[in-house]
Design a protein around this motif. Structure first.
Motif, PDB file in Angstrom:
ATOM      1  N   UNK A   7       0.825  -1.210   0.000  1.00  0.00           N
ATOM      2  CA  UNK A   7       0.000   0.000   0.000  1.00  0.00           C
ATOM      3  C   UNK A   7       0.855   1.255   0.000  1.00  0.00           C
ATOM      4  N   UNK A   8       1.909   1.262   0.802  1.00  0.00           N
ATOM      5  CA  UNK A   8       2.795   2.424   0.856  1.00  0.00           C
ATOM      6  C   UNK A   8       3.524   2.590  -0.477  1.00  0.00           C
ATOM      7  N   UNK A   9       3.970   1.500  -1.049  1.00  0.00           N
ATOM      8  CA  UNK A   9       4.641   1.564  -2.356  1.00  0.00           C
ATOM      9  C   UNK A   9       3.722   2.203  -3.388  1.00  0.00           C
ATOM     10  N   UNK A  10       2.483   1.767  -3.428  1.00  0.00           N
ATOM     11  CA  UNK A  10       1.540   2.339  -4.395  1.00  0.00           C
ATOM     12  C   UNK A  10       1.313   3.824  -4.130  1.00  0.00           C
ATOM     13  N   UNK A  11       1.245   4.200  -2.859  1.00  0.00           N
ATOM     14  CA  UNK A  11       0.992   5.589  -2.508  1.00  0.00           C
ATOM     15  C   UNK A  11       2.147   6.499  -2.890  1.00  0.00           C
ATOM     16  N   UNK A  12       3.356   6.124  -2.520  1.00  0.00           N
ATOM     17  CA  UNK A  12       4.488   7.043  -2.700  1.00  0.00           C
ATOM     18  C   UNK A  12       5.000   7.068  -4.132  1.00  0.00           C
ATOM     19  N   UNK A  13       4.559   6.122  -4.962  1.00  0.00           N
ATOM     20  CA  UNK A  13       5.028   6.098  -6.355  1.00  0.00           C
ATOM     21  C   UNK A  13       3.912   6.371  -7.348  1.00  0.00           C
ATOM     22  N   UNK A  29       2.630   8.948  -8.587  1.00  0.00           N
ATOM     23  CA  UNK A  29       2.846  10.002  -9.581  1.00  0.00           C
ATOM     24  C   UNK A  29       4.055   9.752 -10.476  1.00  0.00           C
ATOM     25  N   UNK A  30       4.722   8.632 -10.299  1.00  0.00           N
ATOM     26  CA  UNK A  30       5.912   8.348 -11.101  1.00  0.00           C
ATOM     27  C   UNK A  30       5.493   7.837 -12.476  1.00  0.00           C
ATOM     28  N   UNK A  31       5.860   8.556 -13.506  1.00  0.00           N
ATOM     29  CA  UNK A  31       5.560   8.163 -14.887  1.00  0.00           C
ATOM     30  C   UNK A  31       6.819   8.357 -15.728  1.00  0.00           C
ATOM     31  N   UNK A  32       7.179   7.384 -16.546  1.00  0.00           N
ATOM     32  CA  UNK A  32       8.356   7.563 -17.396  1.00  0.00           C
ATOM     33  C   UNK A  32       8.071   8.569 -18.494  1.00  0.00           C
ATOM     34  N   UNK A  33       9.110   9.252 -18.911  1.00  0.00           N
ATOM     35  CA  UNK A  33       8.966  10.189 -20.021  1.00  0.00           C
ATOM     36  C   UNK A  33       8.927   9.430 -21.341  1.00  0.00           C
ATOM     37  N   UNK A  34       8.478  10.108 -22.374  1.00  0.00           N
ATOM     38  CA  UNK A  34       8.458   9.501 -23.703  1.00  0.00           C
ATOM     39  C   UNK A  34       9.870   9.110 -24.136  1.00  0.00           C
ATOM     40  N   UNK A  35      10.855   9.913 -23.758  1.00  0.00           N
ATOM     41  CA  UNK A  35      12.241   9.605 -24.116  1.00  0.00           C
ATOM     42  C   UNK A  35      12.711   8.333 -23.421  1.00  0.00           C
ATOM     43  N   UNK A  36      12.311   8.143 -22.177  1.00  0.00           N
ATOM     44  CA  UNK A  36      12.709   6.934 -21.450  1.00  0.00           C
ATOM     45  C   UNK A  36      12.076   5.691 -22.066  1.00  0.00           C
ATOM     46  N   UNK A  37      10.807   5.792 -22.457  1.00  0.00           N
ATOM     47  CA  UNK A  37      10.152   4.655 -23.108  1.00  0.00           C
ATOM     48  C   UNK A  37      10.821   4.353 -24.446  1.00  0.00           C
ATOM     49  N   UNK A  38      11.144   5.400 -25.206  1.00  0.00           N
ATOM     50  CA  UNK A  38      11.802   5.200 -26.503  1.00  0.00           C
ATOM     51  C   UNK A  38      13.178   4.576 -26.324  1.00  0.00           C
TER      52      UNK A  38
END
Length: 246
Positions: free
Chosen positions: A108-114, A116-125
């Motif tokens: 639950x804490x892991x889901x809460x504190x992360x 808002x973490x989203x990879x950028x388009x550059x990281x996915x590419x």
């Protein structure tokens, strides 16, 4: 006098002693569990390292239980343990992975504190560029002296034979290192286009969130947990049972 000498404690959370009884129960369960034969000999240095490792798992669980209560997070302890895949377990580290698998508050804490973490388009590419395989070469139709004919991708053939067939004219027999074959003038129909690779965004996001949770947890442990002599981190080079050598 140390905290360990004053009372048998697991460690301190925000300066508050946590009883060692939970560690003793967890170790006893391991000793009577299905993998007991694989555990180190009681009283050995390896056994003390096991106790240190289990202690860090329990401290991580206690820390996250406190954080979950402070933040009013919904925890479902009856959901039971989960199982991480090998990559996720390696990225989290063995202690955090064990706590994550066994404790709903950690998840639950892991889901809460992360959240808002989203990879950028550059990281996915970048991930896509590193992991996608190049298109497979078109297959060759090959004939053998016994009259059989089959299709094979050039990169699956012995290198010397592939080089010789590539340089030969259609229908010309070549013999290399005991292999004899020819490429008839007729060629197979083009192979169907491969299916597009799946979108890696979810995998990159999950990895980024695991990395963010590890960073957050390292800071939270340093700020709120106090370890006691005998139950130091098993990787602490200052504790006497750390005999790791390269």
């Amino acid at each position: 006098m140390t905290a360990a000498a004053e009372a048998p404690v697991l460690g301190l959370l925000d300066g508050r002693p946590l009883p060692r009884t939970g560690l003793d129960r967890r170790l006893a369960a391991l000793r009577t569990g299905p993998r007991a034969a694989a555990l180190p000999l009681p009283g050995s240095g390896e056994d003390r390292q096991l106790a240190r490792w289990v202690a860090q798992v329990l401290l991580t669980e206690a820390l996250c239980e406190a954080v979950a209560a402070e933040r009013g997070l919904t925890v479902h302890p009856g959901a039971g343990p989960v199982r991480l895949d090998q990559q996720a377990a390696v990225e989290l580290g063995s202690i955090t992975a064990a706590a994550y698998e066994g404790c709903a508050a950690v998840r639950a804490v892991c889901a809460e504190v992360t959240a808002d973490v989203e990879p950028s388009a550059a990281e996915v590419a970048h991930y896509r560029a590193l992991t996608e395989r190049p298109p497979a070469a078109a297959p060759w139709r090959l004939a053998l002296p016994d009259g059989s004919v089959f299709d094979a991708a050039p990169d699956t053939l012995p290198l010397a034979l592939a080089d010789a067939l590539g340089a030969a004219a259609p229908g010309e027999w070549v013999t290399v290192a005991g292999w004899t074959a020819a490429r008839p003038a007729t060629v197979p129909a083009p192979a169907p286009a491969p299916a597009p690779a799946p979108d890696p965004s979810a995998a990159v996001r999950d990895a980024a969130r695991r990395a963010a949770f590890v960073r957050w947890l390292d800071h939270a442990r340093a700020a709120r947990l106090t370890l006691v002599p005998g139950l130091e981190h098993p990787g602490d080079p200052a504790q006497p049972d750390n005999h790791h050598r390269h």
